[in-house]
Design a protein around this motif. Structure first.
Motif, PDB file in Angstrom:
ATOM      1  N   LEU A  56      10.780  38.419  23.293  1.00 17.39           N
ATOM      2  CA  LEU A  56      11.279  37.044  23.276  1.00 17.39           C
ATOM      3  C   LEU A  56      12.624  37.028  22.576  1.00 17.39           C
ATOM      4  O   LEU A  56      12.771  37.591  21.486  1.00 17.39           O
ATOM      5  N   ASP A  57      13.615  36.340  23.175  1.00 14.48           N
ATOM      6  CA  ASP A  57      14.911  36.117  22.543  1.00 14.48           C
ATOM      7  C   ASP A  57      15.004  34.638  22.182  1.00 14.48           C
ATOM      8  O   ASP A  57      14.993  33.775  23.062  1.00 14.48           O
ATOM      9  N   ILE A  58      15.086  34.351  20.883  1.00 13.81           N
ATOM     10  CA  ILE A  58      15.119  32.963  20.404  1.00 13.81           C
ATOM     11  C   ILE A  58      16.562  32.482  20.345  1.00 13.81           C
ATOM     12  O   ILE A  58      17.440  33.180  19.847  1.00 13.81           O
ATOM     13  N   GLN A  59      16.785  31.240  20.850  1.00 15.89           N
ATOM     14  CA  GLN A  59      18.117  30.631  20.847  1.00 15.89           C
ATOM     15  C   GLN A  59      19.130  31.568  21.502  1.00 15.89           C
ATOM     16  O   GLN A  59      20.105  32.006  20.891  1.00 15.89           O
ATOM     17  N   THR A  84      14.379  31.412  24.729  1.00 12.04           N
ATOM     18  CA  THR A  84      14.437  29.970  24.500  1.00 12.04           C
ATOM     19  C   THR A  84      15.881  29.553  24.250  1.00 12.04           C
ATOM     20  O   THR A  84      16.704  30.341  23.773  1.00 12.04           O
ATOM     21  N   GLU A  85      16.175  28.300  24.562  1.00 11.48           N
ATOM     22  CA  GLU A  85      17.494  27.723  24.277  1.00 11.48           C
ATOM     23  C   GLU A  85      17.352  26.212  24.198  1.00 11.48           C
ATOM     24  O   GLU A  85      16.628  25.607  25.000  1.00 11.48           O
ATOM     25  N   GLY A  86      18.041  25.609  23.227  1.00 11.38           N
ATOM     26  CA  GLY A  86      17.873  24.194  22.977  1.00 11.38           C
ATOM     27  C   GLY A  86      18.961  23.291  23.509  1.00 11.38           C
ATOM     28  O   GLY A  86      18.778  22.072  23.556  1.00 11.38           O
ATOM     29  N   ASP A 111      14.491  23.286  16.558  1.00 10.91           N
ATOM     30  CA  ASP A 111      13.647  22.995  15.402  1.00 10.91           C
ATOM     31  C   ASP A 111      12.196  22.736  15.775  1.00 10.91           C
ATOM     32  O   ASP A 111      11.398  22.320  14.931  1.00 10.91           O
ATOM     33  N   ALA A 112      11.833  22.989  17.042  1.00  9.52           N
ATOM     34  CA  ALA A 112      10.462  22.747  17.494  1.00  9.52           C
ATOM     35  C   ALA A 112       9.639  24.029  17.429  1.00  9.52           C
ATOM     36  O   ALA A 112      10.192  25.136  17.413  1.00  9.52           O
ATOM     37  N   PRO A 113       8.296  23.921  17.395  1.00  9.11           N
ATOM     38  CA  PRO A 113       7.462  25.129  17.484  1.00  9.11           C
ATOM     39  C   PRO A 113       7.770  25.905  18.756  1.00  9.11           C
ATOM     40  O   PRO A 113       8.090  25.313  19.801  1.00  9.11           O
ATOM     41  N   SER A 126      16.847  37.652  18.003  1.00 10.93           N
ATOM     42  CA  SER A 126      17.666  36.444  17.885  1.00 10.93           C
ATOM     43  C   SER A 126      19.034  36.834  17.344  1.00 10.93           C
ATOM     44  O   SER A 126      19.136  37.633  16.421  1.00 10.93           O
ATOM     45  N   ARG A 127      20.056  36.270  17.947  1.00 15.80           N
ATOM     46  CA  ARG A 127      21.418  36.476  17.455  1.00 15.80           C
ATOM     47  C   ARG A 127      21.971  35.124  17.034  1.00 15.80           C
ATOM     48  O   ARG A 127      22.140  34.237  17.856  1.00 15.80           O
ATOM     49  N   HIS A 128      22.166  34.968  15.750  1.00 10.05           N
ATOM     50  CA  HIS A 128      22.730  33.766  15.149  1.00 10.05           C
ATOM     51  C   HIS A 128      21.861  32.531  15.360  1.00 10.05           C
ATOM     52  O   HIS A 128      22.333  31.503  15.866  1.00 10.05           O
ATOM     53  N   PRO A 129      20.578  32.606  14.985  1.00  7.50           N
ATOM     54  CA  PRO A 129      19.757  31.396  15.050  1.00  7.50           C
ATOM     55  C   PRO A 129      20.295  30.340  14.099  1.00  7.50           C
ATOM     56  O   PRO A 129      20.845  30.668  13.042  1.00  7.50           O
ATOM     57  N   VAL A 130      20.140  29.076  14.474  1.00  7.21           N
ATOM     58  CA  VAL A 130      20.578  27.989  13.598  1.00  7.21           C
ATOM     59  C   VAL A 130      19.822  28.063  12.278  1.00  7.21           C
ATOM     60  O   VAL A 130      20.407  28.042  11.196  1.00  7.21           O
TER      61      VAL A 130
END
Length: 263
Positions: A56-59, A84-86, A111-113, A126-130
């Motif tokens: 999984l890659d977050i953001q 995921t991407e917001g 900011d969601a689950p 993840s690269r540079h998550p908020v």
């Protein structure tokens, strides 16, 4: 023959017109530079992907870094890859870029689950998550799984931030502190295997690059517009014309984190 200098108005208009979706920074070539961390995150992420089953890659932003990492991992890539991407424009861009790689891109607020089952992945990137949501990262990792990520560190590019906003509170300077993030990861039941940090030189060679950067990286100067900041932009343009590149420093740290096998 040396090309004529472009006016402040021309440069600002150019910087204000460049699209800001995705995390492709190729437009800055020749007009801004940033030293890269010695660990080479995208290449290293590809090496991790080569040994994973489900990742999984977050953001993911526009998916550019994940696409590069998957190309590095090929053909030994995971059977399942999700991201995921917001931000809606980035979600669309990432979907188009990553679909040929077999990646499912899920629109999910930062900011969601995470919209995945417990223990769904043996690798989370993840690269540079908020903000790293350590509890959610721990939840979706399998026992023995790994979180491998590059985070933005404290006081990153604050020379530019403080040029526009003035001196920042100490609390703001210490935000994103890697040791605080280490403590938060451990509180979530994760083991920090390695943590590396570097501070890296950046140079802005014209005011167009500054304008585009502040439009693209929106949290640097919140609410930035050319109109609201025209006097400071003009002053900085004159300074760059007179003295050369405006120098700042980015801050990055690399997390290699493991979920204990017994949990």
């Amino acid at each position: 023959m040396t090309p004529p200098r472009r006016s402040f108005a021309e440069l600002v208009a150019e910087g204000a017109a460049v699209p800001t979706d995705g995390w492709d920074f190729s437009w800055f070539e020749g007009r801004a530079t940033e030293a890269r961390p010695s660990w080479g995150y995208a290449r290293s992420a590809g090496e991790r992907l080569a040994g994973a089953e489900a990742a999984l890659d977050i953001q993911t932003g526009g998916g550019e870094v994940l696409a590069f990492a998957l190309d590095t991992a090929a053909p030994a890539r995971p059977r399942l890859v999700a991201a995921t991407e917001g931000w809606a424009p980035n979600t669309a861009k990432a979907t188009a870029l990553l679909r040929p790689h077999g990646v499912v891109v899920v629109a999910a607020p930062d900011d969601a689950p995470l919209p995945f089952a417990d223990g769904a992945f043996d690798l989370v990137l993840s690269r540079h998550p908020v903000v790293p949501h350590w509890g959610e990262i721990a939840r979706v990792l399998r026992p023995g799984g790994t979180y491998f990520a590059q985070h933005v560190g404290p006081a990153s590019v604050f020379e530019l931030v403080e040029y526009f906003l003035g001196p920042q509170p100490e609390a703001g300077r210490r935000a994103r502190d890697p040791e605080r993030e280490r403590a938060a990861a451990e509180a979530a039941g994760l083991e920090v295997v390695a943590l590396r940090a570097e501070r890296l030189r950046m140079e802005f060679h014209d005011i167009a690059a500054v304008v585009h950067f502040l439009r693209k990286v929106v949290w640097m100067v919140p609410g930035f517009t050319v109109e609201a900041h025209e006097p400071r932009l003009r002053s900085l343009h004159e300074r760059i014309e007179r003295e050369g590149a405006f120098v700042a420093h980015s801050s990055r740290h690399l997390f290699d984190v493991r979920k204990p096998a017994h949990r």
